[in-house]
Design a protein around this motif. Structure first.
Motif, PDB file in Angstrom:
ATOM      1  N   ILE A  81       0.835  -1.205   0.000  1.00  0.00           N
ATOM      2  CA  ILE A  81       0.000   0.000   0.000  1.00  0.00           C
ATOM      3  C   ILE A  81       0.873   1.259   0.000  1.00  0.00           C
ATOM      4  CG2 ILE A  81      -2.109  -0.931   1.001  1.00  0.00           C
ATOM      5  CD1 ILE A  81      -1.017  -0.165   3.748  1.00  0.00           C
ATOM      6  N   ASN A  82       1.911   1.257  -0.844  1.00  0.00           N
ATOM      7  CA  ASN A  82       2.833   2.389  -0.903  1.00  0.00           C
ATOM      8  C   ASN A  82       3.448   2.656   0.463  1.00  0.00           C
ATOM      9  OD1 ASN A  82       0.451   2.978  -2.955  1.00  0.00           O
ATOM     10  ND2 ASN A  82       2.308   3.848  -3.821  1.00  0.00           N
ATOM     11  N   GLY A  83       3.772   1.600   1.178  1.00  0.00           N
ATOM     12  CA  GLY A  83       4.318   1.755   2.523  1.00  0.00           C
ATOM     13  C   GLY A  83       5.762   2.178   2.529  1.00  0.00           C
ATOM     14  N   ASN A  84       6.269   2.443   3.726  1.00  0.00           N
ATOM     15  CA  ASN A  84       7.652   2.880   3.874  1.00  0.00           C
ATOM     16  C   ASN A  84       8.644   1.733   3.783  1.00  0.00           C
ATOM     17  OD1 ASN A  84       7.115   5.728   4.528  1.00  0.00           O
ATOM     18  ND2 ASN A  84       6.142   4.918   6.361  1.00  0.00           N
ATOM     19  N   ILE A  85       8.167   0.509   3.976  1.00  0.00           N
ATOM     20  CA  ILE A  85       9.015  -0.676   3.946  1.00  0.00           C
ATOM     21  C   ILE A  85       8.364  -1.683   3.008  1.00  0.00           C
ATOM     22  CG2 ILE A  85       9.968  -2.566   5.330  1.00  0.00           C
ATOM     23  CD1 ILE A  85       9.892  -0.671   7.734  1.00  0.00           C
ATOM     24  N   LYS A  86       9.182  -2.366   2.221  1.00  0.00           N
ATOM     25  CA  LYS A  86       8.637  -3.311   1.249  1.00  0.00           C
ATOM     26  C   LYS A  86       9.381  -4.634   1.333  1.00  0.00           C
ATOM     27  CE  LYS A  86      11.509  -1.445  -2.501  1.00  0.00           C
ATOM     28  NZ  LYS A  86      12.278  -0.544  -1.618  1.00  0.00           N
ATOM     29  N   GLU A  87       8.816  -5.640   0.693  1.00  0.00           N
ATOM     30  CA  GLU A  87       9.438  -6.956   0.640  1.00  0.00           C
ATOM     31  C   GLU A  87      10.859  -6.826   0.087  1.00  0.00           C
ATOM     32  OE1 GLU A  87       8.254  -9.889   1.534  1.00  0.00           O
ATOM     33  OE2 GLU A  87       6.093  -9.615   1.729  1.00  0.00           O
ATOM     34  N   GLY A  88      11.805  -7.484   0.746  1.00  0.00           N
ATOM     35  CA  GLY A  88      13.181  -7.478   0.270  1.00  0.00           C
ATOM     36  C   GLY A  88      14.066  -6.438   0.920  1.00  0.00           C
ATOM     37  N   ASP A  89      13.478  -5.470   1.642  1.00  0.00           N
ATOM     38  CA  ASP A  89      14.307  -4.481   2.329  1.00  0.00           C
ATOM     39  C   ASP A  89      15.155  -5.165   3.400  1.00  0.00           C
ATOM     40  OD1 ASP A  89      13.449  -2.318   0.891  1.00  0.00           O
ATOM     41  OD2 ASP A  89      11.974  -1.649   2.343  1.00  0.00           O
ATOM     42  N   GLN A  90      16.411  -4.786   3.472  1.00  0.00           N
ATOM     43  CA  GLN A  90      17.304  -5.343   4.470  1.00  0.00           C
ATOM     44  C   GLN A  90      17.109  -4.638   5.808  1.00  0.00           C
ATOM     45  OE1 GLN A  90      19.363  -8.081   3.709  1.00  0.00           O
ATOM     46  NE2 GLN A  90      18.041  -7.966   1.898  1.00  0.00           N
ATOM     47  N   ASN A  91      17.078  -5.431   6.875  1.00  0.00           N
ATOM     48  CA  ASN A  91      16.941  -4.918   8.243  1.00  0.00           C
ATOM     49  C   ASN A  91      15.757  -3.970   8.393  1.00  0.00           C
ATOM     50  OD1 ASN A  91      17.340  -4.378  10.938  1.00  0.00           O
ATOM     51  ND2 ASN A  91      19.502  -3.851  10.728  1.00  0.00           N
ATOM     52  N   PRO A  92      14.544  -4.470   8.208  1.00  0.00           N
ATOM     53  CA  PRO A  92      13.365  -3.604   8.308  1.00  0.00           C
ATOM     54  C   PRO A  92      13.185  -2.975   9.684  1.00  0.00           C
ATOM     55  CG  PRO A  92      12.728  -5.920   8.190  1.00  0.00           C
ATOM     56  CD  PRO A  92      14.187  -5.856   7.857  1.00  0.00           C
ATOM     57  N   VAL A  93      13.672  -3.628  10.739  1.00  0.00           N
ATOM     58  CA  VAL A  93      13.546  -3.048  12.082  1.00  0.00           C
ATOM     59  C   VAL A  93      14.335  -1.750  12.178  1.00  0.00           C
ATOM     60  CG1 VAL A  93      14.070  -3.381  14.529  1.00  0.00           C
ATOM     61  CG2 VAL A  93      13.036  -5.233  13.214  1.00  0.00           C
ATOM     62  N   ALA A  94      15.539  -1.724  11.619  1.00  0.00           N
ATOM     63  CA  ALA A  94      16.343  -0.504  11.654  1.00  0.00           C
ATOM     64  C   ALA A  94      15.673   0.611  10.854  1.00  0.00           C
ATOM     65  CB  ALA A  94      17.739  -0.783  11.107  1.00  0.00           C
ATOM     66  N   ILE A  95      15.133   0.266   9.692  1.00  0.00           N
ATOM     67  CA  ILE A  95      14.423   1.269   8.888  1.00  0.00           C
ATOM     68  C   ILE A  95      13.243   1.822   9.675  1.00  0.00           C
ATOM     69  CG2 ILE A  95      13.085   1.659   6.785  1.00  0.00           C
ATOM     70  CD1 ILE A  95      14.695  -0.618   5.476  1.00  0.00           C
ATOM     71  N   PHE A  96      12.506   0.921  10.301  1.00  0.00           N
ATOM     72  CA  PHE A  96      11.313   1.309  11.047  1.00  0.00           C
ATOM     73  C   PHE A  96      11.673   2.227  12.203  1.00  0.00           C
ATOM     74  CE2 PHE A  96       7.605   0.526  13.798  1.00  0.00           C
ATOM     75  CZ  PHE A  96       6.591   0.700  12.880  1.00  0.00           C
ATOM     76  N   ASN A  97      12.740   1.918  12.932  1.00  0.00           N
ATOM     77  CA  ASN A  97      13.146   2.764  14.049  1.00  0.00           C
ATOM     78  C   ASN A  97      13.598   4.149  13.588  1.00  0.00           C
ATOM     79  OD1 ASN A  97      12.691   1.402  16.541  1.00  0.00           O
ATOM     80  ND2 ASN A  97      14.343  -0.020  16.083  1.00  0.00           N
ATOM     81  N   ARG A  98      14.234   4.211  12.420  1.00  0.00           N
ATOM     82  CA  ARG A  98      14.616   5.531  11.887  1.00  0.00           C
ATOM     83  C   ARG A  98      13.371   6.354  11.568  1.00  0.00           C
ATOM     84  NH1 ARG A  98      18.788   2.536   9.229  1.00  0.00           N
ATOM     85  NH2 ARG A  98      17.617   2.451   7.268  1.00  0.00           N
ATOM     86  N   LEU A  99      12.344   5.710  11.045  1.00  0.00           N
ATOM     87  CA  LEU A  99      11.098   6.419  10.752  1.00  0.00           C
ATOM     88  C   LEU A  99      10.428   6.904  12.033  1.00  0.00           C
ATOM     89  CD1 LEU A  99       9.776   3.995   8.012  1.00  0.00           C
ATOM     90  CD2 LEU A  99      10.364   6.393   7.640  1.00  0.00           C
ATOM     91  N   LEU A 100      10.411   6.070  13.058  1.00  0.00           N
ATOM     92  CA  LEU A 100       9.835   6.495  14.333  1.00  0.00           C
ATOM     93  C   LEU A 100      10.551   7.723  14.872  1.00  0.00           C
ATOM     94  CD1 LEU A 100       9.287   3.089  16.219  1.00  0.00           C
ATOM     95  CD2 LEU A 100       7.553   4.492  15.116  1.00  0.00           C
TER      96      LEU A 100
END
Length: 390
Positions: free
Chosen positions: A185-204
């Motif tokens: 759904i045009n999200g900030n994280i997509k399938e195949g992204d490496q280390n999604p937890v780190a990406i998510f924490n940067r967004l928070l």
């Protein structure tokens, strides 16, 4: 009400001829290939609109024209991104596509902890387990002061879970919460992204220091900027409630209840500033009387999501049958049919049933499960119209 269906573009495994056969009238879709923040060109819009119309359907609702994070947290590029959004809205208006569903949820859209929760009849559905979500928040994200958002009883249950949860279950929570439910759904994280937890924490971290009032003002600013183009082309902007309608992950959520919706509609008091009435999102909040909200906001509702939930002990919730649960969809159909019998509605979050499993459908967007729900709602609408005519 107009029977619409969320369709994910030309690569969707569910084809437009299939939808025509089952009685769908209008399509709810978006230009999913265009990255957030970039302009939707008139040519791209017209190409998709023509494709839909050649199948004997109409493009009824845009869901969604995504609002970039920097607009929500008021980043330096906010005004340029809003300028791009205005151009996209103008192009949609020129093409005659004039209902736009969007949300203003920071970082994360809808949240579930289980995308394949088995039911006694053999079907499966979406599920939110508050303790597993708290575990994700505290022990996977390691969010600072996350423990303060939970009761002592909940923390004790999280501790028990911590002693038994497997690495596979932890990875499944990550995939479910911040990849599977967001990427399509045009999200900030997509399938195949490496280390999604780190990406998510940067967004928070981008929302550090932004409270409820601050996010409200950022929404007011956004709506004030786009209302002139909405007025020019007759575009209805329809904000979607938060899902679930409560504060999560230390983020402010501002579309959770009656007071929130009233504030938004009054903050920019323009008929083009409207509401997507999602009965599923609203019914998962214990504070919400969904039929009462429908009566109060029917005149500003421009799009309806017909689904329902049941709230379980401890704060868990589950998708309910479309004829049951806290959404009271039969009552909602009566309310919205009386207000506007051409209002677009779509059924939402259908169960996985029959041979839906293994088809690769997006979570909550099965074919047979939604077709079954659409048939239920079609029968309800026909009954309501018959009774209204008597």
């Amino acid at each position: 009400m107009e029977k619409t269906w969320r369709w994910f573009g030309k690569k969707d495994k569910i084809s437009l001829p299939m939808l025509k056969e089952i009685g769908v009238e209008g399509i709810v879709t978006a230009l999913h290939a265009i990255p957030n923040g970039e302009v939707w060109t008139l040519d791209a819009i017209l190409d998709l609109k023509k494709y839909i119309e050649e199948a004997g359907l109409r493009w009824s609702v845009v869901e969604s024209l995504p609002v970039s994070e920097a607009i929500k947290y008021a980043g330096r590029e906010r005004d340029q991104l809003i300028d791009n959004y205005i151009v996209s809205l103008g192009n949609l208006g020129k093409a005659g596509v004039k209902t736009v569903c969007y949300n203003f949820m920071p970082v994360i859209d809808w949240i579930r902890t289980d995308l394949d929760h088995r039911l006694p009849d053999g079907t499966s559905t979406l599920f939110f387990d508050k303790i597993r979500f708290a575990y994700f928040d505290i022990h996977i994200l390691n969010r600072k002061d996350a423990e303060k958002d939970y009761s002592q009883e909940e923390l004790e249950k999280v501790a028990v879970l911590d002693s038994t949860i497997t690495e596979q279950e932890k990875n499944q929570l990550i995939d479910t919460i911040i990849v599977k439910t967001q990427g399509f759904i045009n999200g900030n994280i997509k399938e195949g992204d490496q280390n999604p937890v780190a990406i998510f924490n940067r967004l928070l971290a981008l929302y550090s220091g932004i409270d409820r009032d601050g996010l409200r003002e950022n929404l007011r600013y956004f709506l004030s900027r786009i209302m002139p183009v909405c007025e020019e082309y007759g575009i209805s902007m329809c904000i979607h409630p938060d899902d679930p309608p409560c504060q999560v992950l230390g983020l402010p959520r501002i579309v959770t209840d009656t007071e929130d919706i009233r504030w938004i509609l009054n903050a920019v008091d323009n008929p083009h500033n409207g509401l997507t009435f999602c009965a599923g999102s609203l019914s998962s909040g214990q504070q919400n009387d969904v039929p009462a909200m429908a009566r109060q906001f029917a005149s500003r509702t421009r799009f309806v999501h017909l689904r329902s939930t049941d709230i379980l002990p401890g704060g868990d919730f589950i998708e309910a049958s479309h004829l049951e649960g806290r959404g009271h969809l039969i009552e909602l159909v009566k309310i919205f049919e009386q207000e506007n019998d051409s209002l677009p509605m779509r059924v939402d979050h259908g169960r996985l049933m029959l041979d839906d499993a293994g088809k690769g459908y997006n979570p909550g967007y099965s074919f047979h499960g939604r077709m079954y729900a659409l048939a239920q709602m079609d029968g309800v609408m026909a009954t309501v119209r018959y009774l209204n005519e008597k």
